[in-house]
Enzyme design. Structure first.
Site, PDB file in Angstrom:
ATOM      1  N   TYR A  47       0.911  -1.408  -0.063  1.00  0.00           N
ATOM      2  CA  TYR A  47       0.094  -0.012  -0.089  1.00  0.00           C
ATOM      3  C   TYR A  47       0.889   1.271   0.026  1.00  0.00           C
ATOM      4  CZ  TYR A  47      -4.594  -2.271   0.882  1.00  0.00           C
ATOM      5  OH  TYR A  47      -5.843  -2.846   0.714  1.00  0.00           O
ATOM      6  N   LYS A  83       3.465 -15.488   2.706  1.00  0.00           N
ATOM      7  CA  LYS A  83       3.877 -16.156   1.273  1.00  0.00           C
ATOM      8  C   LYS A  83       5.248 -16.300   1.598  1.00  0.00           C
ATOM      9  CE  LYS A  83       2.286 -17.783  -2.626  1.00  0.00           C
ATOM     10  NZ  LYS A  83       1.427 -19.055  -2.619  1.00  0.00           N
ATOM     11  N   ASP A 122      -2.594 -18.412   0.765  1.00  0.00           N
ATOM     12  CA  ASP A 122      -3.406 -19.074  -0.082  1.00  0.00           C
ATOM     13  C   ASP A 122      -4.146 -20.181   0.700  1.00  0.00           C
ATOM     14  OD1 ASP A 122      -0.976 -20.418  -0.098  1.00  0.00           O
ATOM     15  OD2 ASP A 122      -1.134 -21.058  -2.382  1.00  0.00           O
ATOM     16  N   ASP A 125      -6.198  -7.233   4.141  1.00  0.00           N
ATOM     17  CA  ASP A 125      -7.181  -6.521   3.498  1.00  0.00           C
ATOM     18  C   ASP A 125      -8.154  -7.611   2.822  1.00  0.00           C
ATOM     19  OD1 ASP A 125      -8.737  -4.540   2.202  1.00  0.00           O
ATOM     20  OD2 ASP A 125      -7.734  -5.193   0.331  1.00  0.00           O
ATOM     21  N   ASP A 169     -12.069  -9.500   4.670  1.00  0.00           N
ATOM     22  CA  ASP A 169     -13.429  -9.555   3.887  1.00  0.00           C
ATOM     23  C   ASP A 169     -13.751 -10.898   3.995  1.00  0.00           C
ATOM     24  OD1 ASP A 169     -13.183  -6.681   3.309  1.00  0.00           O
ATOM     25  OD2 ASP A 169     -13.914  -7.163   1.323  1.00  0.00           O
TER      26      ASP A 169
END
Ligand code: IPM
Ligand code: MG
Length: 358
Positions: free
Chosen positions: A141, A189, A221, A245, A249
């Site tokens: 970001y 990751k 993942d 982020d 959700d």
């Protein structure tokens, strides 16, 4: 003093209800709250030419906490330069300027809403209570370089993390885990990204200070998959900005509706920013359809984390639960074909529940 930044879309309708609830609980508990409103997002851009006017930033810096609605909408999606769009021009600099590096996103499934979960009843029957701790001021970001090449044929974003940034968010997550189920899952990751390998190393170092918390690591993942396969394995999840982020959700939807979930963004002091995790929902804006509960629950977090008013926070949370138990539903959490009520009426029920237990 609480800064109220309503923003765009459904922002104004939901923050006004959260302010009513804050005023009511303050009265019940016998303290006073002061509110000051300021423009932010598309509304501020239209009025002043900037999505985060200096007066708004000043007000936030002077306040004990910020109650934030939501910013953005189709009207401003094509604003040029892109840095003037509400999301990147207001919300991100606000987080950065206020030093709010820790974003707490509790995903709680209220038993009364089990039907609204995206998961099968047998997976969520016994409830869900996951806390996503998202790093909020680093990673892709904010990393530089960022932008387009001169010929416009390529673009770059940079993911960068320092040891200090990872260390401080890891401590927030370990502290939270040690006060809850004592399980922390760090998501990265590390099989591909160097920032993730550093992340893992630092989290392991911090773990030495928290021997009572069980630490596990999971690739992002796999975590996305495990959240829908067996969400009850998670207590606290800590992860970097972009993964957080996305996963927050996903975790939110397991609980039934984005319209239910609050968030707290905190820095090293007490002042924080409190906002629903959903966006501006332009399709239902101004129609008295939005679910105000995520913002009302964000107000509870504000009382807890920034003002130290734990019993007032719990009063609000109990009133929300009572409202749901009584069967009141906005459209986003209603079973197909059942009766629904609007934003203001939902908040009225919360206020009644508050007063009933006062
Ligand atoms: C969130 C939002 C923001 C983010 C957007 C609006 C910039 O999706 O708070 O989760 O990506 O952080
Ligand atoms: Mg998001």
């Amino acid at each position: 003093m609480i800064a109220v930044l309503a923003g765009d879309g459904i922002g104004p309708e939901i923050t006004v209800q959260a302010v009513r609830v804050l005023q009511a609980v303050a009265q019940i508990e016998g303290f006073t709250l002061e509110f000051e409103e300021a423009l932010v997002g598309g509304a501020a851009y239209d009025a002043t030419g900037h999505p985060l006017p200096p007066e708004t930033l000043d007000l936030c810096k002077r306040s004990d906490a910020v109650l934030f609605g939501a910013v953005g909408g189709p009207k401003w999606d094509t604003v040029q330069p892109a840095s003037m769009r509400p999301e990147v021009g207001a919300l991100l600099p606000l987080r950065k300027e206020l030093g709010l590096f820790a974003n707490l996103r509790p995903a709680i499934l209220y038993p009364a809403l089990a039907e609204a979960s995206a998961l099968r009843a047998d997976i969520v029957r016994d409830g869900l209570d996951i806390l996503v701790v998202r790093e909020l001021t680093g990673g892709m970001y904010f990393g530089s370089p960022k932008g387009r090449s001169e010929d416009g044929l390529s673009a770059v974003d940079t993911c960068r993390y320092s040891v200090g940034e990872i260390d401080r968010i890891a401590r927030v997550a370990f502290e939270a885990a040690s006060r809850r189920g004592k399980k922390l899952c760090s998501v990265d990751k590390a099989n591909v990204l160097e920032t993730s390998r550093l992340w893992r190393e630092v989290v392991c170092q911090v773990a030495e200070d928290y021997p009572d918390v069980e630490l596990t690591h999971m690739l992002v993942d796999n975590c996305a998959m495990q959240l829908v396969r067996e969400p009850r394995q998670f207590d606290v999840i800590v992860t970097e900005n972009m993964f957080g982020d996305i996963l927050s959700d996903e975790a939110a939807m397991l609980t039934g509706s984005l319209g239910m979930l609050p968030s707290a963004s905190l820095g090293s002091g007490k002042a924080g920013l409190f906002e629903p995790i959903h966006g501006t929902a332009p399709d239902i804006a101004g129609k008295d359809l939005a679910n105000p509960l995520a913002t009302i629950l964000s107000a509870a977090l504000l009382l807890r984390y920034s003002l130290g008013k734990e019993s007032a926070a719990q009063r609000i949370e109990r009133a929300v639960k009572a409202t749901l138990d009584a069967g009141h539903r906005t459209a986003d959490i209603a079973a197909a074909g059942s009766k629904t009520i609007g934003t203001a009426e939902m908040a009225d029920h919360v206020l009644n529940a508050l007063r009933a237990t006062a």
